[in-house]
Design an enzyme around this catalytic site. Structure first.
Site, PDB file in Angstrom:
ATOM      1  N   LYS A 175     -18.312   6.124  19.367  1.00  0.00           N
ATOM      2  CA  LYS A 175     -18.428   7.577  19.557  1.00  0.00           C
ATOM      3  C   LYS A 175     -17.288   8.349  18.914  1.00  0.00           C
ATOM      4  O   LYS A 175     -17.470   9.503  18.520  1.00  0.00           O
ATOM      5  CB  LYS A 175     -18.446   7.894  21.064  1.00  0.00           C
ATOM      6  CG  LYS A 175     -19.639   7.339  21.810  1.00  0.00           C
ATOM      7  CD  LYS A 175     -19.619   7.792  23.263  1.00  0.00           C
ATOM      8  CE  LYS A 175     -18.386   7.256  23.994  1.00  0.00           C
ATOM      9  NZ  LYS A 175     -18.346   7.683  25.411  1.00  0.00           N
ATOM     10  N   HIS A 178     -10.446   6.354  15.607  1.00  0.00           N
ATOM     11  CA  HIS A 178      -9.159   5.688  15.789  1.00  0.00           C
ATOM     12  C   HIS A 178      -8.205   6.194  14.713  1.00  0.00           C
ATOM     13  O   HIS A 178      -8.609   6.393  13.565  1.00  0.00           O
ATOM     14  CB  HIS A 178      -9.297   4.169  15.682  1.00  0.00           C
ATOM     15  CG  HIS A 178     -10.152   3.575  16.754  1.00  0.00           C
ATOM     16  ND1 HIS A 178     -10.765   2.346  16.626  1.00  0.00           N
ATOM     17  CD2 HIS A 178     -10.512   4.032  17.979  1.00  0.00           C
ATOM     18  CE1 HIS A 178     -11.436   2.078  17.721  1.00  0.00           C
ATOM     19  NE2 HIS A 178     -11.308   3.080  18.550  1.00  0.00           N
ATOM     20  N   HIS A 339       6.186 -21.872 -19.231  1.00  0.00           N
ATOM     21  CA  HIS A 339       7.426 -21.424 -18.610  1.00  0.00           C
ATOM     22  C   HIS A 339       8.607 -22.216 -19.196  1.00  0.00           C
ATOM     23  O   HIS A 339       8.797 -23.394 -18.899  1.00  0.00           O
ATOM     24  CB  HIS A 339       7.340 -21.635 -17.095  1.00  0.00           C
ATOM     25  CG  HIS A 339       8.393 -20.919 -16.318  1.00  0.00           C
ATOM     26  ND1 HIS A 339       8.304 -20.733 -14.946  1.00  0.00           N
ATOM     27  CD2 HIS A 339       9.556 -20.325 -16.687  1.00  0.00           C
ATOM     28  CE1 HIS A 339       9.369 -20.077 -14.523  1.00  0.00           C
ATOM     29  NE2 HIS A 339      10.150 -19.822 -15.557  1.00  0.00           N
ATOM     30  N   LYS A 540     -10.621  14.300 -17.699  1.00  0.00           N
ATOM     31  CA  LYS A 540      -9.279  14.824 -17.435  1.00  0.00           C
ATOM     32  C   LYS A 540      -8.465  13.702 -16.795  1.00  0.00           C
ATOM     33  O   LYS A 540      -8.767  13.244 -15.698  1.00  0.00           O
ATOM     34  CB  LYS A 540      -9.330  16.032 -16.495  1.00  0.00           C
ATOM     35  CG  LYS A 540      -7.985  16.737 -16.377  1.00  0.00           C
ATOM     36  CD  LYS A 540      -8.103  17.970 -15.509  1.00  0.00           C
ATOM     37  CE  LYS A 540      -6.820  18.802 -15.609  1.00  0.00           C
ATOM     38  NZ  LYS A 540      -5.619  18.044 -15.269  1.00  0.00           N
TER      39      LYS A 540
END
Length: 831
Positions: A175, A178, A339, A540
Site C-alpha cells: 500500500k 519505503h 602482466h 544533445k
C-alpha cells in the site's frame, strides 16, 4: 504438474518441479514465471540482499492459501546454499544468505515469494555488523493512499538531505512507500532507530493533519504512519525487487523522485519492473553491496580494495561492484591480461556474480589438451578491470605493465567450488579464438588455492578441438591505451612523430574558439522550425563543450571561455587522434559514459577540474571520455564558418573518417519526433534541431539552433552555504542558489542532494576563499538566511529540478556539478 526437471544454473545443479503450478490465481502467474522473474531481476536484486540473513514468506499452494514465515533453512536445501546462524530463544537458526542466482532460483522453487532482510549485514567473521542503511515505512491509513505517502516522502527527503543523507524511494508493492538512506556504519541499530523515531516525531509535529508516528489504529484514519521501528536490529523489511504475496504479483520497486511526483503513481507488477530494469537499471544502485562506501570491511571486493590505494594506482577502484555488470540476457565476459610484473604471467578473469573471479596463470592458456597450466586463484576484481591497461607503479601491489591479451564472452557450462568448465569466444582475429577450457582445483580453497587450467579434447558438442597457438608475450608499449590501441598505432604514431609541423588554421584565443550557442525551445516550436528549414536533429550530449584545434599531428582542446584544457584529456590529445593530414578546427562535446553507456555529467566532474598530471593519469583509467564532433570551423587555413551547416557536415565526415575510437561523429536525424523518441529511449538530455543552411556564428546564441530538453536542468549562481548537520557536520548541508534577472541575483532556492564526499570537499575548497559578510540575493527568505554563510556570487553550477514555483524557486533540486566554462553573467532562467 508432478514432472521434475534437473537443470544447471550458474554451474549449480537444481531440481525444479511443479513449474506450471499457479501461485497467483488472479493473473494465472505460475511458479515457472516466478523463477523467471527472480532469475532476470537478480543483477539488480542481489546487491541489496547479499550478506544479509533472509527471512522468507512462503506460499507453496499459492497466494489464495495461508502463507508461513521461514527463518531456518530447510534440511533439504542444497548444501551449496550459504547459511549463517542467528541465536534465538529457542536455539540457533541457520538463515540463508542469497548471493547468487542459483540460490534465488532454489528459494523460488520452494515458493519463497517474499524476501525480507534487516538493515545490517554479517561481518566476514559471521557477526552482526552495524546497520549500513536507514529505512522508513510510510504506511497509509484508511482514507489516504499513495499520493499522500508521496507528499510525506518529499518532506522526509528534505530533512534527510539537510543531514547529508540521500534518500531513495521504493513503492512497497503493498500500500505504501519505503524510504532508504545509506549509513556509514558508525551508528548502532539502536541509534539508527532513535534517529528514525525522532524524524517521525518531528514530521508528526510539523504536519499533524497527515503524519502519525504511533501505531495505534485509532490514530491512523486519514493519516500516513511513519513507521520507524524497522531499523531495530531484530526486524526486517521486504527487500527491494522482492515479489509480494498479494492478489496480484506486485513488487517492492525502487522508483525515481520524478515518478513519485506523478499523481497517477501506482504499485508496479513484476512484468513492469522487468521492463523498467532493462530501460533504466536500478535507481538505488548506489545502496547496493556496501552502502558504507569503499572503506567497508566486508563485501565482494573487500580484498581487492584492501590491497590498493586509488591515489597510487591507475587501476579502477569502484564504488559499486555491480555498476558495470553485463545486462540481463547477455553472456558473461572474460578477459586475459598479460602482466609484466616481477615475473611475466597471464591473468584469467571470468565474470561471475557481479565481479571478475580471477586466476594468475604463469604459462598462459595451454595450446594443446596434452599440457595443463598451473593457475593460482587471486582476489576478485571489479568488472571495470576488463578494459584496464596501464602501468601499476613499482612498489604497489602487482607493480608492472598490464595489457589485454584477449577478451570476449564465454558460455558457462559448470561452476562449482572445485571445478569450472566454460567455452570462451575471443575477439575476432585474436590469439585465443573459441576454446573450451576447464579449471580444476587441486589444493587449498579461496584466494591462493591451486588449480589446473586444462584445454579439453572436445568442444561442448563433442567435436575434437583443434590445437591453439603457444602463448607468446607481446612487446611492451611505453604507454598502453584501452583496447591495446597503442600497439596497433605504433606505425602511424612513428610517422606522425617525424612529420613536419603543420600550421594552425587560425590564431588560438577566446574569440577564435568561442562556440556557437543554441536557444531553448519546446518540441512544438522545434517541429515548426524544422518544417521551414528541413529536418536536421542531433542528440544533445550531457558533457562540456570543447573546440578542438588540430595541426595535422596533435589535438589541442579549448573550453568555451578559451581555457586550454588539452592536458586534462590525454586519451584525446597525447595520441595521434586520426583526423586528416590537414590542420582543422572542430567543435564538439566531451562526455563521460556511465556503466549503462549513458553520458553522465556528474561522472565527468571527476575529470573537469584536475590539473596535476598524476591525478589526470589515474582518473583517466577510471573515467574515460569521448569527444563527440558535430561541426567544423576551418580546414587547411580556410574559414568554413560562413558555409551552410550541410556543407560543413560533409567536410567533418571526411576529415573524421579514420579517427581513434574515442572520437566519434554521431548521426544526424531527419525526423524530429524520431530523434526525440531515440533521446528518450536512451535517456539522453534532449536534442538540438538545426537549420541545415545556418552559418557558424562564433560566440553567438542563435535561434537557428534550437535545443529541446527532456530533462530539466538549470544553471545557477552560488551565493551561500547552509552548514551541514549529522553526517555532514563541518561540511556543506546545502547551497543557496540564485539566477540573475533585471533586479539582481534572484534567490532560486537551495540544493542539498546529489553530492558525493569528493564533491563536497572540492566545493568547500573553492568556496572558502569567496566567503563574505553580505547577502548577495534578492528575496531570500528569513528561514533560509537564518544560518546562512554568504559567499561572493562568482561560481556557476548546474542542477536538475522538477519545476519552478510561481515565486521562481527550484523544486526538488539535485546537484549536477560546477560549470567552470560559464560565468554568472551567462546564467539565465530556462523557461
Amino acid at each position: 504438474m508432478g514432472e521434475e526437471r534437473l537443470v544447471q544454473i550458474g554451474g549449480r545443479r537444481l531440481r525444479l518441479s511443479r513449474l506450471e503450478k499457479v501461485l497467483y490465481p488472479a493473473t494465472g502467474t505460475t511458479k515457472g514465471e516466478v523463477i523467471d522473474y527472480y532469475t532476470r531481476i537478480a543483477p539488480l536484486l542481489l546487491p541489496h540482499i547479499t550478506g544479509r540473513p533472509v527471512t522468507r514468506k512462503r506460499w507453496p499452494e499459492g497466494v489464495d492459501h495461508p502463507p508461513f514465515f521461514a527463518k531456518n533453512l530447510e534440511s533439504g536445501a542444497p548444501e551449496w546454499v550459504h547459511r549463517l546462524p542467528i541465536e534465538h530463544s529457542t536455539g540457533a537458526k541457520d538463515y540463508p544468505l542469497v548471493d547468487d542466482v542459483p540460490t534465488l532460483v532454489y528459494l523460488a522453487q520452494v515458493a519463497s515469494l517474499e524476501l525480507h532482510v534487516p538493515q545490517w549485514r554479517f561481518t566476514p567473521e559471521g557477526e552482526r555488523a552495524r546497520p549500513d542503511r536507514l529505512v522508513l515505512d510510510l504506511d497509509p491509513g484508511p482514507g489516504v493512499g499513495l499520493p499522500e505517502c508521496a507528499r510525506v516522502a518529499l518532506w522526509v527527503r528534505e530533512i534527510l538531505s539537510g543531514m547529508g543523507l540521500e534518500t531513495f524511494p521504493v513503492t512497497s508493492g503493498s500500500k505504501g512507500i519505503h524510504l532508504y538512506a545509506g549509513l556509514d556504519g558508525s551508528q548502532t541499530s539502536e541509534q539508527a532507530s532513535a534517529l528514525a523515531k525522532e524524524l517521525a516525531r518531528l514530521l508528526e509535529a510539523d504536519h499533524p493533519d497527515l503524519v502519525v508516528s504511533r501505531m495505534a489504529k485509532n490514530l491512523r484514519a486519514d493519516k500516513v504512519l511513519l513507521d520507524w521501528s524497522q531499523n531495530n536490529g531484530s526486524k526486517t523489511t521486504i527487500a527491494p525487487y522482492s515479489l509480494r504475496g498479494r492478489e496480484l504479483p506486485t513488487v517492492a520497486a525502487p522508483r525515481t523522485w520524478d515518478e513519485l511526483a506523478d499523481p497517477a503513481l501506482t504499485q508496479l507488477s513484476f512484468d513492469e519492473v522487468l521492463e523498467r530494469a532493462e530501460r533504466i537499471g536500478d535507481p538505488m544502485a548506489s545502496l547496493g553491496f556496501r552502502a558504507g562506501g569503499r572503506a567497508a570491511a566486508s563485501g565482494p571486493l573487500s580484498a581487492y580494495i584492501a590491497k590498493r590505494d586509488a591515489a597510487r594506482t591507475p587501476e579502477p577502484v569502484p564504488d559499486n561492484p555491480l555498476a558495470a555488470a553485463t545486462p540481463v540476457g547477455q553472456p558473461p565476459r572474460f578477459v586475459i591480461q598479460e602482466h609484466h610484473a616481477r615475473r611475466l604471467h597471464w591473468d584469467l578473469r571470468l565474470e561471475h556474480d557481479g565481479v571478475f573471479v580471477s586466476w594468475a596463470v604463469p604459462r598462459g592458456v595451454p595450446p594443446t589438451a596434452g599440457r595443463n597450466s598451473l593457475a593460482v586463484m587471486t582476489e576478485d576484481h571489479p568488472l571495470e578491470y576488463g578494459s584496464f591497461e596501464g602501468t601499476i607503479p613499482h612498489g604497489e601491489y602487482g607493480g608492472g605493465t598490464v595489457t589485454i591479451w584477449d577478451d570476449g564472452r564465454y558460455d558457462p557450462e559448470k561452476w562449482r567450488d572445485d571445478e569450472v568448465i566454460f567455452t570462451a569466444h575471443g575477439r575476432p582475429g585474436g590469439p585465443l579464438g573459441t576454446v573450451r577450457l576447464a579449471l580444476i582445483r587441486t589444493q587449498g580453497s579461496g584466494e591462493r588455492s591451486s588449480w589446473l587450467l586444462h584445454r579439453t579434447k572436445t568442444d561442448a558438442e563433442g567435436r575434437v578441438q583443434p590445437d591453439g597457438q603457444p602463448v607468446m608475450p607481446t612487446e611492451q608499449a611505453d604507454e598502453p591505451s584501452a583496447g591495446g590501441a597503442s600497439r596497433h598505432r605504433q606505425t602511424r604514431d612513428a610517422a606522425a612523430a617525424t612529420a613536419p609541423p603543420a600550421t594552425v588554421p587560425a590564431p588560438i584565443g577566446p574569440a577564435a574558439v568561442a562556440p556557437m550557442l543554441s536557444t531553448l525551445a519546446r518540441p512544438a516550436a522545434a517541429r515548426t522550425a524544422a518544417g521551414r528549414w528541413g529536418a536536421w536533429a542531433e542528440m544533445k550530449w550531457d558533457g562540456i563543450r570543447a573546440v578542438g584545434v588540430w595541426d595535422g599531428a596533435s589535438l589541442r582542446l579549448f573550453a568555451r571561455r578559451g581555457t586550454d584544457i588539452t592536458a586534462r584529456y590525454p586519451e584525446l590529445t597525447a595520441v595521434d587522434a586520426g583526423l586528416s593530414d590537414e590542420p582543422a578546427v572542430v567543435d564538439g562535446e566531451i562526455i563521460a559514459l556511465d556503466a549503462s553507456g549513458r553520458p553522465s555529467f556528474p561522472l565527468l566532474q571527476r575529470r573537469m577540474h584536475l590539473t596535476a598530471a598524476r591525478q589526470i593519469e589515474g582518473e583517466r583509467r577510471r573515467t574515460p571520455v569521448r569527444y563527440h564532433l558535430f561541426d567544423v570551423l576551418a580546414v587547411s587555413g580556410t574559414d568554413l564558418a560562413g558555409r551552410a551547416l550541410r556543407e560543413r557536415r560533409e567536410v567533418l565526415e571526411s576529415i573524421a573518417a579514420h579517427t581513434i575510437d574515442e572520437i566519434v561523429v554521431p548521426p544526424v536525424f531527419d525526423d524530429v519526433d524520431e530523434a526525440l523518441a531515440t533521446a528518450a529511449r536512451l535517456q539522453l538530455e534532449g536534442i538540438v534541431v538545426k537549420d541545415p543552411a545556418s552559418p557558424y556564428r562564433r560566440g553567438v546564441r542563435s535561434d537557428q539552433w534550437l535545443k529541446v530538453k527532456l530533462t530539466r536542468t538549470q544553471e545557477v549562481v552560488i551565493g551561500g552555504i547552509r552548514p551541514g548537520r549529522g553526517g555532514r557536520t563541518g561540511s556543506i548541508g546545502s547551497l543557496l542558489l540564485g539566477i540573475p534577472d533585471e533586479n539582481g541575483l534572484h534567490y532560486a532556492g537551495r540544493v542539498g542532494s546529489g553530492f558525493s564526499e569528493s564533491t563536497l570537499s572540492r566545493l568547500m575548497s573553492v568556496l572558502e576563499p569567496l566567503r563574505c559578510d553580505s547577502d548577495p540575493f534578492v528575496g531570500v527568505p528569513a528561514a533560509d538566511a537564518r544560518d546562512a554563510e554568504w559567499v561572493r556570487p562568482e561560481l556557476v553550477g548546474e542542477v536538475e529540478f522538477a519545476e519552478f514555483t510561481p515565486g521562481g524557486i527550484l523544486r526538488q533540486a539535485r546537484w549536477r556539478g560546477l560549470r567552470p566554462d560559464k560565468t554568472p553573467a551567462e546564467v539565465r532562467r530556462e523557461s
